[in-house]
Design an enzyme around this catalytic site. Structure first.
Site, PDB file in Angstrom:
ATOM      1  N   ASN A 114     188.794   8.852   0.846  1.00 16.60           N
ATOM      2  CA  ASN A 114     188.708  10.307   0.817  1.00 16.60           C
ATOM      3  C   ASN A 114     189.144  10.868  -0.551  1.00 16.60           C
ATOM      4  OD1 ASN A 114     188.740  13.189   1.732  1.00 16.60           O
ATOM      5  ND2 ASN A 114     188.229  12.166   3.637  1.00 16.60           N
ATOM      6  N   ARG A 115     189.513  12.141  -0.587  1.00 18.80           N
ATOM      7  CA  ARG A 115     189.625  12.805  -1.898  1.00 18.80           C
ATOM      8  C   ARG A 115     191.038  12.894  -2.449  1.00 18.80           C
ATOM      9  NH1 ARG A 115     185.447  14.728   0.896  1.00 18.80           N
ATOM     10  NH2 ARG A 115     183.476  14.910  -0.234  1.00 18.80           N
ATOM     11  N   HIS A 140     186.822   8.311  -2.518  1.00 18.94           N
ATOM     12  CA  HIS A 140     186.615   6.933  -2.066  1.00 18.94           C
ATOM     13  C   HIS A 140     186.807   5.880  -3.162  1.00 18.94           C
ATOM     14  CE1 HIS A 140     185.657   8.510   1.738  1.00 18.94           C
ATOM     15  NE2 HIS A 140     184.351   8.660   1.618  1.00 18.94           N
ATOM     16  N   HIS A 212     183.700   2.771   6.387  1.00 16.61           N
ATOM     17  CA  HIS A 212     182.822   3.938   6.407  1.00 16.61           C
ATOM     18  C   HIS A 212     181.528   3.700   7.199  1.00 16.61           C
ATOM     19  CE1 HIS A 212     181.323   7.772   5.063  1.00 16.61           C
ATOM     20  NE2 HIS A 212     182.303   7.932   4.188  1.00 16.61           N
ATOM     21  N   TYR A 214     178.654   4.372   9.779  1.00 13.64           N
ATOM     22  CA  TYR A 214     178.046   5.563  10.381  1.00 13.64           C
ATOM     23  C   TYR A 214     177.414   5.130  11.703  1.00 13.64           C
ATOM     24  CZ  TYR A 214     177.829   8.092   5.810  1.00 13.64           C
ATOM     25  OH  TYR A 214     178.091   8.723   4.616  1.00 13.64           O
ATOM     26  N   GLU A 343     186.493   7.640  10.321  1.00 13.99           N
ATOM     27  CA  GLU A 343     187.218   6.946   9.246  1.00 13.99           C
ATOM     28  C   GLU A 343     188.715   7.060   9.487  1.00 13.99           C
ATOM     29  OE1 GLU A 343     185.500   8.533   5.445  1.00 13.99           O
ATOM     30  OE2 GLU A 343     184.073   9.368   6.860  1.00 13.99           O
TER      31      GLU A 343
HETATM   32  C1  GLA Z   1     183.446  11.074   3.573  1.00 12.31           C
HETATM   33  C2  GLA Z   1     183.696  12.438   3.027  1.00 12.31           C
HETATM   34  C3  GLA Z   1     182.430  13.209   3.000  1.00 12.31           C
HETATM   35  C4  GLA Z   1     181.356  12.472   2.239  1.00 12.31           C
HETATM   36  C5  GLA Z   1     181.199  11.085   2.771  1.00 12.31           C
HETATM   37  C6  GLA Z   1     180.281  10.237   1.944  1.00 12.31           C
HETATM   38  O1  GLA Z   1     183.234  11.075   4.900  1.00 12.31           O
HETATM   39  O2  GLA Z   1     184.673  13.130   3.762  1.00 12.31           O
HETATM   40  O3  GLA Z   1     182.661  14.484   2.417  1.00 12.31           O
HETATM   41  O4  GLA Z   1     181.677  12.440   0.883  1.00 12.31           O
HETATM   42  O5  GLA Z   1     182.418  10.423   2.843  1.00 12.31           O
HETATM   43  O6  GLA Z   1     179.056  10.824   1.730  1.00 12.31           O
END
Ligand code: GLA
Length: 378
Positions: A114-115, A140, A212, A214, A343
């Protein structure tokens, strides 16, 4: 030139021996017959061989993992009618995973999932700058996170676990300390995928790991996840600013579209959240492994539960998918909201938020995380 004539019986014997030799090479079958691991060449990256390891359990469930990015390439589970289908997004070949804009499909994420606001954080009075790769933020792990490196892979005795190791060197992507990381993926006999992370560093550093994947539990039958019924055991979430950086507050979900304390269709309130869900929920749990989330897809009957040792979960509904990815499995178009991620993680931007659980790792300590995805039907 000599010509050899092979009778059909000799040919049969020859092929049988050849087959046995191949399966001996590619398949480790243990005596309990609980699981198998087969391998397939998946190309090369930076001169290193990439291999897809497929773990199969007695129930026939399959999990694919490649040593590029530690990526989960497939999770094939039964629906309520007993038909198998792949419930995660991905590509047919390595090229797909290497394409620009691949949104971390199935990958291991590090050093910091994350950020991190402006990629900047301070440890012991020293300010570090993690590589920026997302609107002036670090997302990430930066430009070349753990999702874009080649891991050393070893199948562990017992045939249901694959161990991946990676050494991230001091300064890589703007993070201090030589960091030794290990991730063990295990497919259990009762259809769980256990992901165990350990790490140690020779300097004070910050870390946050996740996977990660999906999920779309319809296995390709539904073009979105609006009918998926999600429960998150979390009374609070961390609201974000327009750059998706947490404000530092913890807000109550009660009475808001963020409330998943009781199972709710993803589509019910998604329009009330700009772009869809992409937030960190604060899990109702203490230390230790606890079941904190579930997803049910009524048409297939597939049911997924998530247990973790982590304090948070990023529930993301594929808001940035635009249907533009090439080489996707079966040519499926992954449009916005095609799939969702769960996540498990520490909260985003924790190094800059003193009130969030700490992500500091000191020399001499060993970081541990366990996350378990369990599949069944109902
Ligand atoms: C995470 C982030 C999203 C996005 C995805 C990748 O889930 O929270 O904002 O960046 O990764 O696309």
């Amino acid at each position: 030139m000599k010509k050899y004539k092979i009778g059909s019986f000799s040919l049969f014997i020859f092929l049988s021996i050849f087959n046995m030799a191949c399966s001996f090479n590619n398949t480790n079958k243990n005596t309990m017959d609980t699981a198998t691991i087969t391998t397939k060449d998946f190309g090369t990256f930076e001169g290193k061989r990439i291999t897809e390891y497929t773990l199969t359990n007695v129930a026939g469930m399959q999990v694919g993992i490649i040593n590029y990015g530690g990526i989960l390439t497939k999770i094939i589970t039964k629906d309520k009618a007993g038909d198998f289908g792949d419930v995660i997004t991905g590509y047919d070949s390595l090229e797909g995973y290497l394409q620009k804009g691949n949104p971390y499909f199935g990958a291991l994420i590090g050093r910091y999932a994350n950020r991190l606001a402006k990629g900047t954080y301070t440890i012991d009075g020293i300010t570090y700058h993690a590589a920026l790769n997302n609107n002036g933020q670090s997302l990430h792990g930066g430009l070349k996170g753990f999702d874009k490196v080649v891991w050393d892979a070893v199948a562990l005795p017992g045939d249901s676990s694959l161990q991946l190791s990676y050494k991230s060197i001091d300064g890589e992507e703007g993070y201090p300390g030589n960091l030794q990381v290990q991730v063990v993926y295990t497919l259990t006999a009762n259809n769980s995928i256990k992901i165990e992370y350990t790490a140690s560093s020779d300097k004070n550093t910050v870390i946050n790991f996740t996977n990660h994947a999906y999920f779309n539990l319809s296995a390709g039958k539904s073009p979105n996840i609006y009918e998926h019924i999600v429960q998150l055991k979390a009374d609070k979430y961390t609201p974000v600013d327009t750059s998706l950086i947490p404000t530092g507050a913890l807000l109550d979900v009660k009475g808001t579209p963020m409330d998943f304390t009781t199972p709710k269709k993803v589509g019910q309130d998604i329009d009330k959240v700009t772009g869809g869900y992409d937030h960190n929920w604060v899990l109702n749990k203490g230390e230790g492994l606890a079941e904190i989330a579930s997803v049910y897809e009524p048409n297939s009957g597939r049911y997924l539960t998530v247990a973790t040792t982590e304090p948070g979960i990023q529930f993301y509904t594929g808001n940035f998918l635009t249907g533009n990815l090439t080489g996707t499995k079966k040519g499926i178009i992954y449009n916005k909201h095609y799939a969702l991620t769960l996540e498990t993680q520490h909260f985003p931007d924790s190094p800059n938020q003193p009130d969030f659980p700490s992500t500091l790792l000191k020399p001499g300590e060993t970081y541990h995380q366990t996350t378990v995805f369990s599949f069944s039907t109902k």
